[in-house]
Scaffold this active site. Structure first.
Site, PDB file in Angstrom:
ATOM      1  N   VAL A   1       0.858  -1.177   0.000  1.00 37.32           N
ATOM      2  CA  VAL A   1       0.000   0.000   0.000  1.00 37.32           C
ATOM      3  C   VAL A   1       0.895   1.228   0.000  1.00 37.32           C
ATOM      4  CG1 VAL A   1      -1.800   1.272   1.235  1.00 37.32           C
ATOM      5  CG2 VAL A   1      -1.762  -1.227   1.314  1.00 37.32           C
ATOM      6  N   CYS A   2       0.519   2.235  -0.784  1.00 37.21           N
ATOM      7  CA  CYS A   2       1.224   3.501  -0.799  1.00 37.21           C
ATOM      8  C   CYS A   2       2.708   3.271  -1.139  1.00 37.21           C
ATOM      9  CB  CYS A   2       1.028   4.201   0.541  1.00 37.21           C
ATOM     10  SG  CYS A   2       1.402   5.957   0.576  1.00 37.21           S
ATOM     11  N   THR A   3       3.610   3.937  -0.445  1.00 37.75           N
ATOM     12  CA  THR A   3       5.034   3.834  -0.762  1.00 37.75           C
ATOM     13  C   THR A   3       5.661   2.523  -0.303  1.00 37.75           C
ATOM     14  OG1 THR A   3       5.505   5.112   1.250  1.00 37.75           O
ATOM     15  CG2 THR A   3       5.413   6.314  -0.839  1.00 37.75           C
TER      16      THR A   3
END
Length: 223
Positions: A98-100
């Protein structure tokens, strides 16, 4: 199903807690919270997490998930964490982020030649690892599932839950969570945000993105 979240200091807690709330409801889910050590893990907010396992005691996972946050820079420089994720990613049925957190998968060599997404401000950094950036909220490439920034983790987790347990089951979980977002402003993506808001956000992230680019240029598979 053995599901493991890899957590680390200064991570974005919603990257973890959103997917945890969804995937923890998968049939026969056995969820582990895994960290470099068993010490409490302070997130970017007031929440502190207690790992259930460290990298030496974690089970072989069917699904490994890596959240993001500003703490990814330190993880990029930690050979033990990167090697743990490389090993788990090589045998897991589902490799996810998720995300970075996607950049950590990249540092572990798990994005080469794959389509992926991450937080919009860091999208271009995916090419550091031979990945093809895709501007979608959730991207699947075979067994690799990546989600965009922060709140995209809920969409991401429901997508995976549908894969694991079927769309009908996932829809029921969505209803149980009353996940029916109606934000007060249409400002959740660069393509729709007000220009002034976008400029302010880009300015806010500029220094952090530059630091992350430098950190991941020295990640274990880049040395």
């Amino acid at each position: 199903m053995k599901i493991g979240f890899f957590v680390f200091a200064n991570m974005t807690q919603l990257d973890f807690t959103g997917p945890l709330q969804v995937l923890g409801r998968a049939p026969d889910a056995d969820v582990s919270v895994i960290a470099r050590s068993l010490a409490p893990v302070k997130t970017d907010g007031a929440l502190t997490l207690l790992p259930t396992h460290d990298v030496t005691t974690a089970p072989d996972l069917d699904l490994v998930c890596v959240p993001g946050g500003f703490g990814i820079d330190a993880v990029a420089r930690d050979d033990v964490s990167i090697e743990f994720l490389r090993r788990q990613g090589a045998q897991a049925q589902y490799v996810t982020s998720v995300c970075t957190g996607a950049l950590i998968l990249g540092a572990a060599g798990l994005l080469t030649g794959r389509r992926a997404t991450t937080h919009w401000a860091y999208h271009d950094l995916l090419t550091l690892f031979g990945a093809e950036p895709v501007k979608q909220r959730v991207v699947r490439d075979a067994n690799l599932f990546t989600g965009g920034g922060v709140t995209a983790g809920i969409d991401f987790a429901l997508t995976i839950l549908g894969e694991i347990a079927g769309a009908d089951y996932a829809r029921t979980v969505q209803l149980g969570l009353e996940y029916d977002p109606h934000p007060p402003w249409n400002s959740g993506h660069p393509d729709t945000a007000d220009p002034a808001a976008l400029a302010a956000a880009r300015k806010r992230y500029a220094t952090a993105v530059a630091k992350t680019r430098a950190a991941f240029s020295q990640a274990p598979d880049k040395r």
